[in-house]
Design an enzyme around this catalytic site. Sequence first.
Site, PDB file in Angstrom:
ATOM      1  N   SER A 143       0.871  -1.172   0.000  1.00 49.04           N
ATOM      2  CA  SER A 143       0.000   0.000   0.000  1.00 49.04           C
ATOM      3  C   SER A 143       0.906   1.220   0.000  1.00 49.04           C
ATOM      4  O   SER A 143       2.099   1.116   0.329  1.00 49.04           O
ATOM      5  CB  SER A 143      -0.868  -0.006   1.270  1.00 49.04           C
ATOM      6  OG  SER A 143      -1.495   1.239   1.478  1.00 49.04           O
ATOM      7  N   TYR A 156      -1.909  -1.277  10.281  1.00 46.27           N
ATOM      8  CA  TYR A 156      -1.865  -1.446   8.828  1.00 46.27           C
ATOM      9  C   TYR A 156      -0.544  -0.916   8.282  1.00 46.27           C
ATOM     10  O   TYR A 156       0.112  -1.583   7.468  1.00 46.27           O
ATOM     11  CB  TYR A 156      -3.050  -0.699   8.220  1.00 46.27           C
ATOM     12  CG  TYR A 156      -3.258  -0.916   6.746  1.00 46.27           C
ATOM     13  CD1 TYR A 156      -3.889  -2.058   6.282  1.00 46.27           C
ATOM     14  CD2 TYR A 156      -2.856   0.038   5.812  1.00 46.27           C
ATOM     15  CE1 TYR A 156      -4.118  -2.257   4.929  1.00 46.27           C
ATOM     16  CE2 TYR A 156      -3.080  -0.145   4.462  1.00 46.27           C
ATOM     17  CZ  TYR A 156      -3.710  -1.291   4.023  1.00 46.27           C
ATOM     18  OH  TYR A 156      -3.921  -1.478   2.677  1.00 46.27           O
ATOM     19  N   LYS A 160       2.225  -3.153   6.175  1.00 46.93           N
ATOM     20  CA  LYS A 160       2.512  -2.833   4.784  1.00 46.93           C
ATOM     21  C   LYS A 160       3.966  -2.395   4.596  1.00 46.93           C
ATOM     22  O   LYS A 160       4.586  -2.685   3.554  1.00 46.93           O
ATOM     23  CB  LYS A 160       1.540  -1.771   4.266  1.00 46.93           C
ATOM     24  CG  LYS A 160       0.093  -2.251   4.225  1.00 46.93           C
ATOM     25  CD  LYS A 160      -0.065  -3.550   3.427  1.00 46.93           C
ATOM     26  CE  LYS A 160      -1.507  -3.981   3.285  1.00 46.93           C
ATOM     27  NZ  LYS A 160      -1.659  -5.209   2.467  1.00 46.93           N
TER      28      LYS A 160
END
Length: 257
Positions: A143, A156, A160
């Site tokens: 991401s 997150y 990532k």
Amino acid sequence: MKISTGQVAVVTGAASGIGRGLATRFAELGLRLVLADLDEDRLADAAADCARDGVDVVAQRTNVADAGEVERLRDVALARFGQVDILCNNAGIVSPFRPMWDNPLVDWQRVIDVNLWGVIHGIRSFVPAMVAAGRGHVVNTASMAGLIVVPSNGIYNATKHAVVSLSETLEADLKAAGHDVGVTVLCPGLVDTAMNGDPSMAVPVPSGALFLKPADVARQLVSAIERNQLYLATNPGSDMLIRARQERVSQEAGQPL
């Protein structure tokens, strides 16, 4: 690696979002598909869509957080098609936005299990056969949150960033060993998916911000695979965000005290 009819692609998280966009694009190019997801109903729907033009598709319910289930996915792919040319470790989830210290342990475990361990399981299960075959390409979905920092999205972000590092190291290891297997780390920005449609999960965005469609991401990824491109940031303006982070790192870490 030139993508051509008859090759085999494995896509996790294929029932919706970017994964479904990848599956659809690969089907349009005539690839044979192994599609995996936890949502069996939506996975069956995605497989049926891809099979409408005569594409050979296998749908396999898979929890990527479970090493044994990913190994079974590999076994299914090899038993059906005898090869895997493209592996897309794409499955991913997010947790509600909150300060990092307020995240409950269960959210850390759940997101790390899917976003990080899912990629690790995919690499461990599929890359040895690619190495033995002397060909293939691995796509790990990270991401923009793996290249910059999105506030209140700490779990997150951490997973990532780890996926970016895993991908960089995988490419370096393959090159050092002389194996003709490519790697791309996919770093999308805002994409029109169900994940971004959930108010509790989605990152706050400015009015008028551009969301790409999954098909836009898939089109770019096919080009990146064929160019053997390691990094793919899909959204306009990504380069400015990346450069700002690099400049801060350079300025603050590059001046010893």
